[in-house]
Design a protein around this motif. Structure first.
Motif, PDB file in Angstrom:
ATOM      1  N   SER A  87       0.611  82.877  44.879  1.00  0.00           N
ATOM      2  CA  SER A  87      -0.600  82.072  44.686  1.00  0.00           C
ATOM      3  C   SER A  87      -0.348  80.576  44.781  1.00  0.00           C
ATOM      4  CB  SER A  87      -1.235  82.402  43.325  1.00  0.00           C
ATOM      5  OG  SER A  87      -1.649  83.750  43.286  1.00  0.00           O
ATOM      6  N   GLY A  88       0.876  80.178  45.060  1.00  0.00           N
ATOM      7  CA  GLY A  88       1.195  78.760  45.142  1.00  0.00           C
ATOM      8  C   GLY A  88       1.526  78.170  43.783  1.00  0.00           C
ATOM      9  N   VAL A  89       1.564  76.860  43.718  1.00  0.00           N
ATOM     10  CA  VAL A  89       1.922  76.167  42.475  1.00  0.00           C
ATOM     11  C   VAL A  89       0.769  76.314  41.495  1.00  0.00           C
ATOM     12  CG1 VAL A  89       2.604  73.979  41.434  1.00  0.00           C
ATOM     13  CG2 VAL A  89       3.355  74.531  43.758  1.00  0.00           C
ATOM     14  N   GLY A  90       0.950  77.164  40.491  1.00  0.00           N
ATOM     15  CA  GLY A  90      -0.128  77.500  39.568  1.00  0.00           C
ATOM     16  C   GLY A  90       0.032  76.878  38.197  1.00  0.00           C
ATOM     17  N   ALA A  91      -0.793  77.359  37.264  1.00  0.00           N
ATOM     18  CA  ALA A  91      -0.894  76.751  35.939  1.00  0.00           C
ATOM     19  C   ALA A  91       0.345  76.970  35.081  1.00  0.00           C
ATOM     20  CB  ALA A  91      -2.122  77.301  35.212  1.00  0.00           C
ATOM     21  N   ASN A  92       1.211  77.915  35.456  1.00  0.00           N
ATOM     22  CA  ASN A  92       2.415  78.139  34.649  1.00  0.00           C
ATOM     23  C   ASN A  92       3.517  77.128  34.943  1.00  0.00           C
ATOM     24  OD1 ASN A  92       2.858  79.275  37.238  1.00  0.00           O
ATOM     25  ND2 ASN A  92       4.468  80.595  36.423  1.00  0.00           N
ATOM     26  N   ASP A 111       6.671  73.368  46.911  1.00  0.00           N
ATOM     27  CA  ASP A 111       5.406  73.897  47.428  1.00  0.00           C
ATOM     28  C   ASP A 111       5.692  74.483  48.808  1.00  0.00           C
ATOM     29  OD1 ASP A 111       2.923  74.494  48.443  1.00  0.00           O
ATOM     30  OD2 ASP A 111       2.098  72.470  48.247  1.00  0.00           O
ATOM     31  N   SER A 112       5.843  75.804  48.864  1.00  0.00           N
ATOM     32  CA  SER A 112       6.195  76.468  50.118  1.00  0.00           C
ATOM     33  C   SER A 112       4.989  76.809  50.981  1.00  0.00           C
ATOM     34  CB  SER A 112       6.985  77.757  49.839  1.00  0.00           C
ATOM     35  OG  SER A 112       8.309  77.471  49.481  1.00  0.00           O
ATOM     36  N   LEU A 113       3.779  76.657  50.461  1.00  0.00           N
ATOM     37  CA  LEU A 113       2.595  77.143  51.169  1.00  0.00           C
ATOM     38  C   LEU A 113       1.781  76.056  51.852  1.00  0.00           C
ATOM     39  CD1 LEU A 113       1.264  79.916  48.754  1.00  0.00           C
ATOM     40  CD2 LEU A 113       2.907  80.085  50.630  1.00  0.00           C
ATOM     41  N   THR A 114       1.491  74.946  51.169  1.00  0.00           N
ATOM     42  CA  THR A 114       0.571  73.956  51.710  1.00  0.00           C
ATOM     43  C   THR A 114       1.038  73.426  53.055  1.00  0.00           C
ATOM     44  OG1 THR A 114      -0.012  73.319  49.453  1.00  0.00           O
ATOM     45  CG2 THR A 114      -0.666  71.831  51.222  1.00  0.00           C
ATOM     46  N   GLY A 115       2.325  73.107  53.169  1.00  0.00           N
ATOM     47  CA  GLY A 115       2.855  72.585  54.422  1.00  0.00           C
ATOM     48  C   GLY A 115       2.784  73.574  55.564  1.00  0.00           C
ATOM     49  N   ARG A 116       2.685  74.859  55.239  1.00  0.00           N
ATOM     50  CA  ARG A 116       2.566  75.903  56.263  1.00  0.00           C
ATOM     51  C   ARG A 116       1.109  76.268  56.529  1.00  0.00           C
ATOM     52  NH1 ARG A 116       7.540  77.922  53.580  1.00  0.00           N
ATOM     53  NH2 ARG A 116       9.181  78.048  55.177  1.00  0.00           N
ATOM     54  N   GLY A 117       0.187  75.603  55.840  1.00  0.00           N
ATOM     55  CA  GLY A 117      -1.223  75.854  56.072  1.00  0.00           C
ATOM     56  C   GLY A 117      -1.820  76.976  55.252  1.00  0.00           C
ATOM     57  N   TYR A 118      -1.135  77.397  54.177  1.00  0.00           N
ATOM     58  CA  TYR A 118      -1.635  78.478  53.326  1.00  0.00           C
ATOM     59  C   TYR A 118      -1.983  77.944  51.939  1.00  0.00           C
ATOM     60  CZ  TYR A 118       0.590  81.580  56.772  1.00  0.00           C
ATOM     61  OH  TYR A 118       0.975  82.213  57.932  1.00  0.00           O
ATOM     62  N   LEU A 128       4.104  85.681  55.729  1.00  0.00           N
ATOM     63  CA  LEU A 128       5.359  84.956  55.555  1.00  0.00           C
ATOM     64  C   LEU A 128       6.415  85.947  55.085  1.00  0.00           C
ATOM     65  CD1 LEU A 128       6.472  82.000  55.646  1.00  0.00           C
ATOM     66  CD2 LEU A 128       6.074  81.910  53.175  1.00  0.00           C
ATOM     67  N   GLY A 129       7.581  85.903  55.717  1.00  0.00           N
ATOM     68  CA  GLY A 129       8.648  86.834  55.341  1.00  0.00           C
ATOM     69  C   GLY A 129       8.922  86.803  53.852  1.00  0.00           C
ATOM     70  N   ARG A 130       9.183  87.963  53.266  1.00  0.00           N
ATOM     71  CA  ARG A 130       9.406  88.039  51.822  1.00  0.00           C
ATOM     72  C   ARG A 130      10.623  87.223  51.389  1.00  0.00           C
ATOM     73  NH1 ARG A 130       5.668  90.043  48.316  1.00  0.00           N
ATOM     74  NH2 ARG A 130       7.422  90.311  46.907  1.00  0.00           N
ATOM     75  N   LEU A 131      11.571  87.033  52.290  1.00  0.00           N
ATOM     76  CA  LEU A 131      12.796  86.322  51.948  1.00  0.00           C
ATOM     77  C   LEU A 131      12.747  84.844  52.333  1.00  0.00           C
ATOM     78  CD1 LEU A 131      15.268  89.101  53.117  1.00  0.00           C
ATOM     79  CD2 LEU A 131      14.658  88.557  50.760  1.00  0.00           C
ATOM     80  N   ASN A 132      11.647  84.415  52.932  1.00  0.00           N
ATOM     81  CA  ASN A 132      11.550  83.052  53.458  1.00  0.00           C
ATOM     82  C   ASN A 132      11.714  81.983  52.383  1.00  0.00           C
ATOM     83  OD1 ASN A 132       9.645  81.953  56.313  1.00  0.00           O
ATOM     84  ND2 ASN A 132      11.069  80.773  55.099  1.00  0.00           N
ATOM     85  N   TYR A 133      11.191  82.265  51.185  1.00  0.00           N
ATOM     86  CA  TYR A 133      11.307  81.297  50.102  1.00  0.00           C
ATOM     87  C   TYR A 133      12.764  80.921  49.829  1.00  0.00           C
ATOM     88  CZ  TYR A 133       6.432  81.768  48.296  1.00  0.00           C
ATOM     89  OH  TYR A 133       5.066  81.741  48.109  1.00  0.00           O
ATOM     90  N   ILE A 134      13.690  81.846  50.093  1.00  0.00           N
ATOM     91  CA  ILE A 134      15.100  81.562  49.806  1.00  0.00           C
ATOM     92  C   ILE A 134      15.587  80.402  50.663  1.00  0.00           C
ATOM     93  CG2 ILE A 134      17.440  82.501  49.760  1.00  0.00           C
ATOM     94  CD1 ILE A 134      16.246  85.264  49.328  1.00  0.00           C
ATOM     95  N   GLY A 163       8.343  84.254  44.164  1.00  0.00           N
ATOM     96  CA  GLY A 163       9.390  83.268  43.917  1.00  0.00           C
ATOM     97  C   GLY A 163      10.475  83.803  43.002  1.00  0.00           C
ATOM     98  N   GLY A 164      10.122  84.766  42.139  1.00  0.00           N
ATOM     99  CA  GLY A 164      11.120  85.420  41.301  1.00  0.00           C
ATOM    100  C   GLY A 164      12.028  86.304  42.138  1.00  0.00           C
ATOM    101  N   GLN A 165      11.435  86.988  43.109  1.00  0.00           N
ATOM    102  CA  GLN A 165      12.240  87.780  44.037  1.00  0.00           C
ATOM    103  C   GLN A 165      13.210  86.871  44.785  1.00  0.00           C
ATOM    104  OE1 GLN A 165      10.397  90.810  46.759  1.00  0.00           O
ATOM    105  NE2 GLN A 165      11.204  89.479  48.353  1.00  0.00           N
ATOM    106  N   ALA A 166      12.716  85.716  45.230  1.00  0.00           N
ATOM    107  CA  ALA A 166      13.573  84.761  45.931  1.00  0.00           C
ATOM    108  C   ALA A 166      14.683  84.245  45.016  1.00  0.00           C
ATOM    109  CB  ALA A 166      12.740  83.603  46.465  1.00  0.00           C
TER     110      ALA A 166
END
Length: 331
Positions: A87-92, A111-118, A128-134, A163-166
């Motif tokens: 969900s992106g950078v959230g309230a937590n 912020d891994s999403l905004t720059g990619r347009g999501y 987006l690949g599940r491992l891309n965040y790494i 992000g926890g998976q990453a």
């Protein structure tokens, strides 16, 4: 004397005036958990499929961003990279930033999403690949490892959901060798409610930094049981790994805007029922179909829940902060 009395009256009048607008003059503006400085960094990364990531193949060049929050005091500081979920950078994220800063620990929020347009990926996990965040995480590590205010030997990683998976698999020695060009290694890895359904080659060979997983027993997005099995397998391989499960915790139990709520994400995709294993050439196979895994597979279902739990969050805050303080050898 008249000037002093007039000055006092003016201050008193101003205080009454401001109080009418909700300003409390008696409350300090500066608190110990307030960052003394924030720096915004754009940085280069790539958009990668899981196959590209697993084989070390270049993908599409991208630029994303991150915010470095420096705590009060004198550096060089230890630091923690924060990696958001689908969900992106959230309230937590902000509560973690403030609490870590309050302990004298800098934070770098990716912020891994905004720059990619999501804005979010919950209903389009395949975008987006599940491992891309790494790859993004290693890019942040490179920034911190060469920053004059950061101690490169005291950098930790904290991630949530995707992000926890990453954060979990960023600890793998194989992935560090493939993608981590920073010259540094994380001192510890702290994943929150990650997905553990995929088995990767050499996923029991991890870097030296301890791994501490935090999960919710009522999580139907990424069930905790699969991660418990992985934890036990790694323990047998000699890895310094521990897992804490909060029985009442749902997915996102540390999100303060969800405290006391349990909401169904009707369009969100979850692979909780899937059994996935890496095969040759970086192909992720669905073990039930003996075919490459896709988010169109029947094991992928919709409608998991998210919910906050104040008691679980408070317990996690205490445990995680104590872990970072110990790992970074802070007073």
């Amino acid at each position: 004397m008249k000037r002093s009395i007039m000055h006092i009256k003016t201050i008193a009048t101003l205080a009454i005036f401001l109080s009418g607008f909700g300003y409390a003059m008696a409350e300090p503006v500066l608190s110990p958990d307030m960052a003394v400085r924030e720096e915004i960094y754009p940085f280069a990364t790539q958009t990668l499929s899981d196959e590209q990531f697993l084989t070390g193949t270049s993908g599409k060049a991208e630029q994303i961003g991150g915010i470095l929050s420096l705590p009060q005091g004198k550096g060089p500081f230890p630091a923690v990279v924060l990696m958001h979920g689908s969900s992106g950078v959230g309230a937590n994220i902000e509560p973690w930033v403030r609490q870590l800063n309050g302990k004298g620990i800098a934070t770098f929020t990716i912020d891994s999403l905004t720059g990619r347009g999501y804005k979010q990926l919950g209903d389009k996990q395949a975008a987006l690949g599940r491992l891309n965040y790494i790859a993004d995480i290693y890019g942040a590590l490179d920034i911190l490892a060469h920053h004059s205010s950061i101690d490169p030997k005291r950098i930790g990683l904290l991630g949530f959901s995707r992000g926890g998976q990453a954060a979990l698999y960023a600890s793998m020695t194989r992935f560090n060798n493939l993608w981590n060009k920073s010259g540094a290694r994380f001192a510890t890895y702290v994943p929150f409610y990650p997905n553990c359904v995929s088995v990767y080659k050499d996923d029991d060979k991890l870097e030296a930094g301890p791994v501490r997983i935090f999960h919710g027993g009522a999580d139907d997005y990424n069930p905790a049981g699969v991660c418990e099995d992985y934890t036990q397998r790694l323990k047998k391989a000699g890895v310094d790994i521990e897992m804490t499960v909060y029985p009442e915790g749902e997915h996102g139990f540390d999100v303060p805007t969800l405290f006391g709520k349990s909401l169904q994400s009707k369009t969100a995709q979850t692979a909780r029922n899937c059994k996935i294993r890496e095969a040759e050439n970086g192909i992720l196979m669905n073990l039930d179909t003996s075919a490459p895994f896709t988010y169109e597979d029947q094991c992928v279902v919709l409608g998991p829940h998210v919910g906050g739990n104040a008691a679980a969050a408070e317990a996690a805050y205490s445990a995680v902060l104590a872990h970072f303080v110990k790992t970074f050898e802070l007073n």
